[in-house]
Design an enzyme around this catalytic site. Structure first.
Site, PDB file in Angstrom:
ATOM      1  N   HIS A 175       0.980  -1.032   0.082  1.00  0.00           N
ATOM      2  CA  HIS A 175      -0.006   0.086  -0.004  1.00  0.00           C
ATOM      3  C   HIS A 175       0.752   1.480   0.085  1.00  0.00           C
ATOM      4  O   HIS A 175       2.067   1.349   0.674  1.00  0.00           O
ATOM      5  CB  HIS A 175      -0.782   0.141   1.318  1.00  0.00           C
ATOM      6  CG  HIS A 175      -1.675  -1.124   1.767  1.00  0.00           C
ATOM      7  ND1 HIS A 175      -1.156  -2.170   2.440  1.00  0.00           N
ATOM      8  CD2 HIS A 175      -3.055  -1.187   1.520  1.00  0.00           C
ATOM      9  CE1 HIS A 175      -2.059  -3.016   2.284  1.00  0.00           C
ATOM     10  NE2 HIS A 175      -3.206  -2.488   1.945  1.00  0.00           N
TER      11      HIS A 175
ATOM     12  N   ASP B 121       2.636   1.856   3.118  1.00  0.00           N
ATOM     13  CA  ASP B 121       3.457   0.805   3.978  1.00  0.00           C
ATOM     14  C   ASP B 121       4.730   1.596   3.473  1.00  0.00           C
ATOM     15  O   ASP B 121       5.633   1.331   4.410  1.00  0.00           O
ATOM     16  CB  ASP B 121       3.285  -0.419   3.184  1.00  0.00           C
ATOM     17  CG  ASP B 121       1.823  -0.823   3.386  1.00  0.00           C
ATOM     18  OD1 ASP B 121       0.976  -0.496   4.358  1.00  0.00           O
ATOM     19  OD2 ASP B 121       1.600  -1.893   2.422  1.00  0.00           O
TER      20      ASP B 121
HETATM   21  C1  XUL Z   1      -7.461  -6.926   4.248  1.00  0.00           C
HETATM   22  C2  XUL Z   1      -6.723  -7.134   3.254  1.00  0.00           C
HETATM   23  C3  XUL Z   1      -5.583  -6.069   2.773  1.00  0.00           C
HETATM   24  C4  XUL Z   1      -5.641  -6.080   1.279  1.00  0.00           C
HETATM   25  C5  XUL Z   1      -4.755  -4.928   0.483  1.00  0.00           C
HETATM   26  O1  XUL Z   1      -8.048  -7.909   5.012  1.00  0.00           O
HETATM   27  O2  XUL Z   1      -6.398  -8.376   2.919  1.00  0.00           O
HETATM   28  O3  XUL Z   1      -4.525  -6.311   3.373  1.00  0.00           O
HETATM   29  O4  XUL Z   1      -5.073  -7.331   0.838  1.00  0.00           O
HETATM   30  O5  XUL Z   1      -5.577  -3.837   1.243  1.00  0.00           O
END
Ligand code: XUL
Ligand code: CO
Length: 443
Positions: free
Chosen positions: A107, A110
């Site tokens: 993300h 992150d």
């Molecule tokens: C949350 C989840 C996230 C997504 C990306 O449950 O799986 O980490 O993969 O936002």
């Protein structure tokens, strides 16, 4: 690059490149089953499995939970946001390279300091993206997908693209645009939307129809912008039924696929299926994978597993070889993962606090999927299970059954046949199939 680490500091001292040592090895820091160059069905294991390390769990999550403080101490932390991001990136690339995973995923929040203002957000993110590009070049590690964190900041407490306040939606759009720009800079193979707050907490204050239309419009605009700047990868919707929202609009694979079709996104969007999300929706991992494959919609996989007693997303590293076998069987029948991968959206337990646990957890997950691949290969090569399944439907292979499938029968004609039909009890052979699977796994 100096011996698998980049920058000036080696963070994982004493741990070298993880090697395949075979099933008899008692070295916890070696692969027992994942042998990257081994050929299975004409392709290397590495190319089948396309492993990816998730930045958020491995380099950010510190063990904080609603009942307790952080338990993980990360030696790369620094109070200066730019230095912190660079150190973390260097630790991440050292880890991923030593592990030997070809991909990573992140993300925006992150890899970079989120900042309070939009200007800070863009500055810090674009700055680290340039460095990530250098590190990718130095190590050969590639970006499986990136995504926008549209759920942690308080501004998203009522949703992002489905927020009832337009201004919040525009702030989310800034993030998605910036993420697509960064994706193209880094040669990403996918872009993921996970809608943790795209749902509702109460229908008393929610216009569900309007929110879903806003989400559909938002995805279209992201698609159009992505394509206009040369993003060639796949957009993924990652279904999850609940948590953190009471109800999320991308509930499960079937719901997400209906949404993709309703908003005419099927040429650009597919699903990113996560085991523990499928189980939260009351399905199995295999079920949601199969729904995607049957609809030409399997994009990528968030590889983890849940806990049978807990009704929430525990994001454990995969170790259940029955589940990985079923998953790999479905993936092989799909002709592979294509531009997707097996991304470890999985976290060490809060009390797994040694830095070596980071390696051990990933090694276990990679071995579990390698075992799944080998078992799936045996099952397909032997062909008995597929033959039994085919035989079960053989009454539709010829005669009136085949005509029915071609749409050549009326209901009256079927009723006429039904008047004379013998309706035998034909065993489903479920226990025999369970027994066969155990033979494939353990003989
Ligand atoms: C949350 C989840 C996230 C997504 C990306 O449950 O799986 O980490 O993969 O936002
Ligand atoms: Co996920």
């Amino acid at each position: 690059m100096k011996d698998y680490f980049v920058g000036n500091t080696e963070y994982f001292k004493g741990i070298g490149k993880i090697q395949y040592e075979g099933a008899k090895s008692d070295n916890p820091l070696a692969f027992k089953f994942y042998n990257p160059k081994k050929i299975v069905r004409g392709k290397t294991m590495e190319d089948h499995l396309r492993f990816s390390v998730a930045y958020w769990h491995s380099f950010c999550a510190d063990g904080t939970d609603p009942f307790g403080r952080a338990t993980q101490t990360y030696p790369w932390r620094d109070s200066n946001p730019s230095r912190n991001a660079r150190n973390k990136a260097e630790a991440a690339f050292e880890f991923i390279t030593k592990l030997g995973a070809p991909y990573y995923a992140f993300h925006d929040a992150d890899v970079a300091y989120d900042g309070e203002t939009a200007a800070e957000y863009e500055k810090y993110y674009l700055e680290i993206a340039e460095y990530l590009k250098e590190l990718q070049k130095a190590t050969g590690v590639k970006l499986l997908w990136n995504t926008s964190n549209l759920f942690s900041h308080p501004r998203y407490m009522n949703g992002a693209a489905t927020n009832p306040e337009f201004n919040v939606l525009t702030r989310a759009a800034l993030q998605v645009k910036t993420n697509l720009d960064v994706n193209v800079t880094l040669g990403g193979e996918g872009y993921t939307f996970w809608g943790g707050r795209e749902g509702y907490m109460s229908l008393w204050n929610t216009d569900m129809k309007r929110e879903e239309e806003h989400l559909g419009m938002f995805f279209r605009l992201a698609r159009d912008y992505g394509r206009s700047i040369g993003f060639k990868g796949t957009f993924y919707i990652e279904p999850k039924p609940m948590e953190p929202s009471k109800h999320q609009y991308d509930f499960d694979a079937a719901t997400a696929i209906a949404f993709i079709r309703k908003y005419d996104l099927q040429d650009d969007f597919k699903c990113n299926i996560e085991n523990n999300h499928a189980t939260l929706a009351g399905h199995t991992f295999a079920h949601d994978l199969q729904v995607c494959v049957d609809n030409g919609m399997l994009g990528s996989v968030d590889a983890n597993q849940g806990d049978r007693q807990n009704g929430w997303d525990t994001d454990e590293f995969p170790s259940d070889v029955y589940e990985t076998t079923e998953a790999m069987l479905i993936i092989l029948r799909n002709g592979g993962l294509h531009s997707g991968g097996l991304n470890f959206d999985a976290k060490r337990r809060r009390n797994s606090t040694d830095l070596s646990d980071m390696f051990i957890s990933h090694i276990g997950g990679m071995d579990a999927f390698a075992l799944g691949l080998l078992a799936a290969d045996k099952i397909l090569s032997d062909g008995k299970i597929d033959a039994m399944k085919k035989e079960r439907y053989s009454s539709f292979d010829s005669g009136d059954g085949a005509n029915y499938e071609k749409g050549l029968c009326t209901l009256e004609q079927l009723a006429e046949l039904g008047r004379k039909a013998a309706t035998p009890l034909i065993s489903g052979k479920q226990e025999l199939l369970n027994n066969l699977v155990n033979q494939y796994l353990f003989s």
